[in-house]
Design a protein around this motif. Structure first.
Motif, PDB file in Angstrom:
ATOM      1  N   GLY A 180      46.073  50.893  45.017  1.00 30.50           N
ATOM      2  CA  GLY A 180      46.148  51.258  46.416  1.00 30.50           C
ATOM      3  C   GLY A 180      45.010  50.753  47.271  1.00 30.50           C
ATOM      4  N   GLU A 181      44.112  49.958  46.691  1.00 37.05           N
ATOM      5  CA  GLU A 181      42.930  49.482  47.408  1.00 37.05           C
ATOM      6  C   GLU A 181      43.106  48.038  47.852  1.00 37.05           C
ATOM      7  OE1 GLU A 181      38.182  49.786  46.673  1.00 37.05           O
ATOM      8  OE2 GLU A 181      39.336  48.919  45.025  1.00 37.05           O
ATOM      9  N   VAL A 182      42.541  47.702  49.015  1.00 35.79           N
ATOM     10  CA  VAL A 182      42.493  46.325  49.493  1.00 35.79           C
ATOM     11  C   VAL A 182      41.036  45.875  49.477  1.00 35.79           C
ATOM     12  CG1 VAL A 182      42.981  44.729  51.365  1.00 35.79           C
ATOM     13  CG2 VAL A 182      44.505  46.679  50.976  1.00 35.79           C
ATOM     14  N   LEU A 183      40.744  44.866  48.670  1.00 33.38           N
ATOM     15  CA  LEU A 183      39.400  44.291  48.616  1.00 33.38           C
ATOM     16  C   LEU A 183      39.401  43.016  49.438  1.00 33.38           C
ATOM     17  CD1 LEU A 183      36.504  44.036  47.390  1.00 33.38           C
ATOM     18  CD2 LEU A 183      37.551  42.686  45.557  1.00 33.38           C
ATOM     19  N   GLY A 184      38.550  42.949  50.458  1.00 32.58           N
ATOM     20  CA  GLY A 184      38.412  41.742  51.255  1.00 32.58           C
ATOM     21  C   GLY A 184      37.361  40.833  50.647  1.00 32.58           C
ATOM     22  N   LEU A 185      37.753  39.606  50.302  1.00 27.22           N
ATOM     23  CA  LEU A 185      36.833  38.620  49.736  1.00 27.22           C
ATOM     24  C   LEU A 185      36.563  37.579  50.824  1.00 27.22           C
ATOM     25  CD1 LEU A 185      35.350  37.984  47.102  1.00 27.22           C
ATOM     26  CD2 LEU A 185      37.309  36.608  46.399  1.00 27.22           C
ATOM     27  N   VAL A 186      35.327  37.566  51.337  1.00 30.45           N
ATOM     28  CA  VAL A 186      35.011  36.846  52.573  1.00 30.45           C
ATOM     29  C   VAL A 186      33.939  35.794  52.326  1.00 30.45           C
ATOM     30  CG1 VAL A 186      34.245  37.139  54.956  1.00 30.45           C
ATOM     31  CG2 VAL A 186      35.520  38.964  53.842  1.00 30.45           C
ATOM     32  N   GLY A 187      34.038  34.697  53.074  1.00 29.35           N
ATOM     33  CA  GLY A 187      33.002  33.677  53.020  1.00 29.35           C
ATOM     34  C   GLY A 187      33.480  32.403  53.684  1.00 29.35           C
ATOM     35  N   GLU A 188      32.551  31.459  53.896  1.00 27.24           N
ATOM     36  CA  GLU A 188      32.903  30.170  54.481  1.00 27.24           C
ATOM     37  C   GLU A 188      33.723  29.344  53.494  1.00 27.24           C
ATOM     38  OE1 GLU A 188      29.305  28.520  57.012  1.00 27.24           O
ATOM     39  OE2 GLU A 188      28.570  29.519  55.218  1.00 27.24           O
ATOM     40  N   SER A 189      34.316  28.264  54.002  1.00 35.69           N
ATOM     41  CA  SER A 189      35.003  27.321  53.124  1.00 35.69           C
ATOM     42  C   SER A 189      34.016  26.793  52.082  1.00 35.69           C
ATOM     43  CB  SER A 189      35.569  26.159  53.941  1.00 35.69           C
ATOM     44  OG  SER A 189      36.540  26.602  54.843  1.00 35.69           O
ATOM     45  N   GLY A 190      34.455  26.710  50.842  1.00 36.03           N
ATOM     46  CA  GLY A 190      33.592  26.224  49.774  1.00 36.03           C
ATOM     47  C   GLY A 190      32.741  27.279  49.118  1.00 36.03           C
ATOM     48  N   SER A 191      32.945  28.558  49.486  1.00 34.05           N
ATOM     49  CA  SER A 191      32.123  29.617  48.900  1.00 34.05           C
ATOM     50  C   SER A 191      32.627  30.066  47.533  1.00 34.05           C
ATOM     51  CB  SER A 191      32.067  30.825  49.843  1.00 34.05           C
ATOM     52  OG  SER A 191      33.364  31.366  50.051  1.00 34.05           O
ATOM     53  N   GLY A 192      33.844  29.656  47.144  1.00 31.60           N
ATOM     54  CA  GLY A 192      34.374  30.025  45.832  1.00 31.60           C
ATOM     55  C   GLY A 192      35.437  31.107  45.878  1.00 31.60           C
ATOM     56  N   LYS A 193      35.873  31.505  47.076  1.00 33.32           N
ATOM     57  CA  LYS A 193      36.842  32.600  47.209  1.00 33.32           C
ATOM     58  C   LYS A 193      38.175  32.256  46.537  1.00 33.32           C
ATOM     59  CE  LYS A 193      37.136  32.462  51.666  1.00 33.32           C
ATOM     60  NZ  LYS A 193      36.524  31.122  51.848  1.00 33.32           N
ATOM     61  N   SER A 194      38.732  31.109  46.917  1.00 30.78           N
ATOM     62  CA  SER A 194      40.053  30.744  46.394  1.00 30.78           C
ATOM     63  C   SER A 194      40.012  30.476  44.893  1.00 30.78           C
ATOM     64  CB  SER A 194      40.598  29.511  47.134  1.00 30.78           C
ATOM     65  OG  SER A 194      40.832  29.807  48.497  1.00 30.78           O
ATOM     66  N   ILE A 195      38.939  29.829  44.416  1.00 36.41           N
ATOM     67  CA  ILE A 195      38.837  29.543  42.981  1.00 36.41           C
ATOM     68  C   ILE A 195      38.730  30.849  42.188  1.00 36.41           C
ATOM     69  CG2 ILE A 195      37.468  28.422  41.184  1.00 36.41           C
ATOM     70  CD1 ILE A 195      39.076  26.522  42.927  1.00 36.41           C
ATOM     71  N   THR A 196      38.099  31.860  42.777  1.00 39.08           N
ATOM     72  CA  THR A 196      38.073  33.171  42.127  1.00 39.08           C
ATOM     73  C   THR A 196      39.490  33.701  41.969  1.00 39.08           C
ATOM     74  OG1 THR A 196      35.883  33.691  43.039  1.00 39.08           O
ATOM     75  CG2 THR A 196      37.238  35.549  42.316  1.00 39.08           C
ATOM     76  N   GLY A 197      40.307  33.595  43.033  1.00 36.16           N
ATOM     77  CA  GLY A 197      41.695  34.039  42.951  1.00 36.16           C
ATOM     78  C   GLY A 197      42.493  33.242  41.939  1.00 36.16           C
ATOM     79  N   PHE A 198      42.336  31.910  41.948  1.00 35.49           N
ATOM     80  CA  PHE A 198      43.055  31.074  40.988  1.00 35.49           C
ATOM     81  C   PHE A 198      42.637  31.390  39.555  1.00 35.49           C
ATOM     82  CE2 PHE A 198      43.384  27.536  44.403  1.00 35.49           C
ATOM     83  CZ  PHE A 198      44.481  28.185  44.962  1.00 35.49           C
ATOM     84  N   SER A 199      41.367  31.706  39.348  1.00 35.86           N
ATOM     85  CA  SER A 199      40.879  32.037  38.007  1.00 35.86           C
ATOM     86  C   SER A 199      41.537  33.317  37.495  1.00 35.86           C
ATOM     87  CB  SER A 199      39.356  32.205  38.023  1.00 35.86           C
ATOM     88  OG  SER A 199      38.701  31.026  38.432  1.00 35.86           O
ATOM     89  N   ILE A 200      41.663  34.306  38.376  1.00 38.59           N
ATOM     90  CA  ILE A 200      42.249  35.582  37.977  1.00 38.59           C
ATOM     91  C   ILE A 200      43.684  35.401  37.507  1.00 38.59           C
ATOM     92  CG2 ILE A 200      43.017  37.837  38.854  1.00 38.59           C
ATOM     93  CD1 ILE A 200      40.528  37.723  40.726  1.00 38.59           C
ATOM     94  N   ILE A 201      44.428  34.562  38.204  1.00 40.93           N
ATOM     95  CA  ILE A 201      45.848  34.412  37.905  1.00 40.93           C
ATOM     96  C   ILE A 201      46.122  33.278  36.911  1.00 40.93           C
ATOM     97  CG2 ILE A 201      46.512  32.798  39.738  1.00 40.93           C
ATOM     98  CD1 ILE A 201      48.847  34.736  40.357  1.00 40.93           C
ATOM     99  N   GLY A 202      45.057  32.597  36.468  1.00 39.11           N
ATOM    100  CA  GLY A 202      45.210  31.573  35.444  1.00 39.11           C
ATOM    101  C   GLY A 202      45.757  30.262  35.964  1.00 39.11           C
ATOM    102  N   LEU A 203      45.353  29.858  37.177  1.00 37.48           N
ATOM    103  CA  LEU A 203      45.875  28.634  37.783  1.00 37.48           C
ATOM    104  C   LEU A 203      44.783  27.600  38.032  1.00 37.48           C
ATOM    105  CD1 LEU A 203      48.476  30.015  40.364  1.00 37.48           C
ATOM    106  CD2 LEU A 203      48.907  28.974  38.133  1.00 37.48           C
ATOM    107  N   VAL A 204      43.733  27.626  37.242  1.00 33.51           N
ATOM    108  CA  VAL A 204      42.676  26.614  37.374  1.00 33.51           C
ATOM    109  C   VAL A 204      43.023  25.424  36.480  1.00 33.51           C
ATOM    110  CG1 VAL A 204      40.231  26.107  37.035  1.00 33.51           C
ATOM    111  CG2 VAL A 204      40.922  28.344  37.894  1.00 33.51           C
ATOM    112  N   ASP A 205      43.161  24.255  37.095  1.00 36.31           N
ATOM    113  CA  ASP A 205      43.520  23.047  36.356  1.00 36.31           C
ATOM    114  C   ASP A 205      42.270  22.245  36.000  1.00 36.31           C
ATOM    115  OD1 ASP A 205      46.278  23.567  36.533  1.00 36.31           O
ATOM    116  OD2 ASP A 205      46.397  22.644  38.519  1.00 36.31           O
ATOM    117  N   GLU A 206      42.423  21.355  35.032  1.00 35.30           N
ATOM    118  CA  GLU A 206      41.346  20.430  34.683  1.00 35.30           C
ATOM    119  C   GLU A 206      40.986  19.586  35.902  1.00 35.30           C
ATOM    120  OE1 GLU A 206      39.524  20.152  32.050  1.00 35.30           O
ATOM    121  OE2 GLU A 206      40.562  21.625  30.809  1.00 35.30           O
ATOM    122  N   PRO A 207      39.713  19.271  36.082  1.00 35.53           N
ATOM    123  CA  PRO A 207      38.600  19.447  35.141  1.00 35.53           C
ATOM    124  C   PRO A 207      37.917  20.807  35.228  1.00 35.53           C
ATOM    125  CG  PRO A 207      37.826  18.264  37.054  1.00 35.53           C
ATOM    126  CD  PRO A 207      39.284  18.509  37.286  1.00 35.53           C
ATOM    127  N   GLY A 208      38.577  21.790  35.830  1.00 35.45           N
ATOM    128  CA  GLY A 208      37.984  23.112  35.919  1.00 35.45           C
ATOM    129  C   GLY A 208      38.372  24.000  34.764  1.00 35.45           C
TER     130      GLY A 208
END
Length: 338
Positions: free
Chosen positions: A42-70
């Motif tokens: 029931g909680e909404v966590l806001g993940l905030v920062g400028e472009s390139g701060s790592g926000k989206s890669i954190t989301g992709f990592s959680i869901i298992g969508l990081v491709d090589e070379p990552g």
């Protein structure tokens, strides 16, 4: 371990020490470098920062969508107590879409351009449930109406290219909601929408989390949107969370100079007709991060000590729940967190 085996009191998602690095010819890009997060039902966590701060890669990592070379090189990700780092591709496919959904910033990452909308939505339901095509189509129509799409029957029969960009984004949001997931990761999902539709989506998201207990991570560079939506806020800079805590506390009493800079860059009635303040300099290259605190070359409070990496300090009442704790990574905070 099945996700149903988790304790009811455990968070829906717990991330500890997550490090996702990209191994390029130019060197190692530490896109996510020691991130800790948790989200309750029931909680909404806001993940905030400028472009390139790592926000989206954190989301992709959680869901298992990081491709090589990552790849994830360290840390733990637990969904209802079940470890996801190292989970099989089959298990991740079972979870994605049904229990964990992601809304991408670009709707064409979700939509197949050669299939009608109804075909894609029906397949998304039938991939996880044994329901008739008619029942799946009825649910798809209901969810399209929920996200503010007019004439949903007509939109179901359309192809993605026949819809406007904003309409495609709403369809992508609807697909994420189809299977009533326990966790939604939303990566700047309302950027392409006008203010009226954005407000409707934010209202529906809050209602969904409140009524169904869905946990959500809302990734955005827009603190104004996040402050109106999130229960808690985590501010990222150069791959690390530099400040986190209850949304109202972080917005009203920011302790990290970077958080203060983000807030000052938001237009308001008080700043009407004035030049907006801006954070000097540019986000550093993740290939060549400065030593110590990555923000120190842009920070007016920096001194020699800031060339050493600051630890994480926590503050809050002794009996405070984890969601109520303020965390900060700074040698010279604007004010002591309490």
């Amino acid at each position: 371990m099945s996700s149903s085996a988790a304790s009811p009191s455990s968070p829906v998602l717990a991330v500890e020490g997550l490090c996702t690095h990209f191994f390029t010819h130019g060197g190692v890009v530490k896109a996510v470098d020691g991130v800790d997060l948790s989200v309750d039902a029931g909680e909404v966590l806001g993940l905030v920062g400028e472009s390139g701060s790592g926000k989206s890669i954190t989301g992709f990592s959680i869901i298992g969508l990081v491709d090589e070379p990552g790849r994830i090189v360290a840390g733990q990700i637990r969904y209802l107590g079940e470890p996801l780092v190292g989970a099989s591709a089959q298990r991740l496919r079972q979870l994605r879409g049904r229990e964990i959904a992601m809304i991408f910033q670009d709707p064409m990452m979700t939509l197949n351009p050669v299939l009608r909308v109804d075909t894609q939505m029906i397949e998304a339901i039938q991939a996880h449930e044994r329901v008739s095509r008619a029942a799946a189509r009825a649910r798809a129509r209901e969810v399209l109406a929920q996200v503010g799409i007019p004439a949903p029957d007509e939109r179901l029969s359309a192809y993605p290219h026949q819809l406007s960009g904003g309409m495609r984004q709403r369809v992508a949001i609807a697909i994420a909601l189809l299977n009533r997931p326990r966790l939604i990761i939303a990566d700047e999902p309302t950027t392409a929408l006008d203010v009226t539709i954005q407000a409707q989506i934010l209202y529906e998201v809050q209602k969904l989390c409140r009524d169904t207990g869905t946990a959500m991570i809302w990734i955005s560079h827009d603190l104004a949107v996040v402050s109106a939506l999130a229960t808690r806020i985590a501010v990222m800079y150069a791959g690390r969370v530099v400040e986190s805590g209850p949304a109202a506390d972080v917005i009203r009493h920011p302790a990290h100079p970077y958080t203060r800079g983000l807030i000052d860059s938001i237009p308001s009635r008080e700043t009407h007709g004035q030049l907006l303040r801006q954070i000097p300099g540019m986000t550093p290259s993740l290939l060549h991060l400065p030593p110590g605190c990555a923000f120190h070359p842009r920070c007016g409070r920096a001194d020699a000590r800031c060339r050493e990496a600051p630890g994480v300090t926590s503050a809050g009442p002794a009996d405070a729940a984890p969601a109520d704790v303020r965390r900060l990574r700074c040698w010279h905070p604007l004010e002591e967190v309490a």
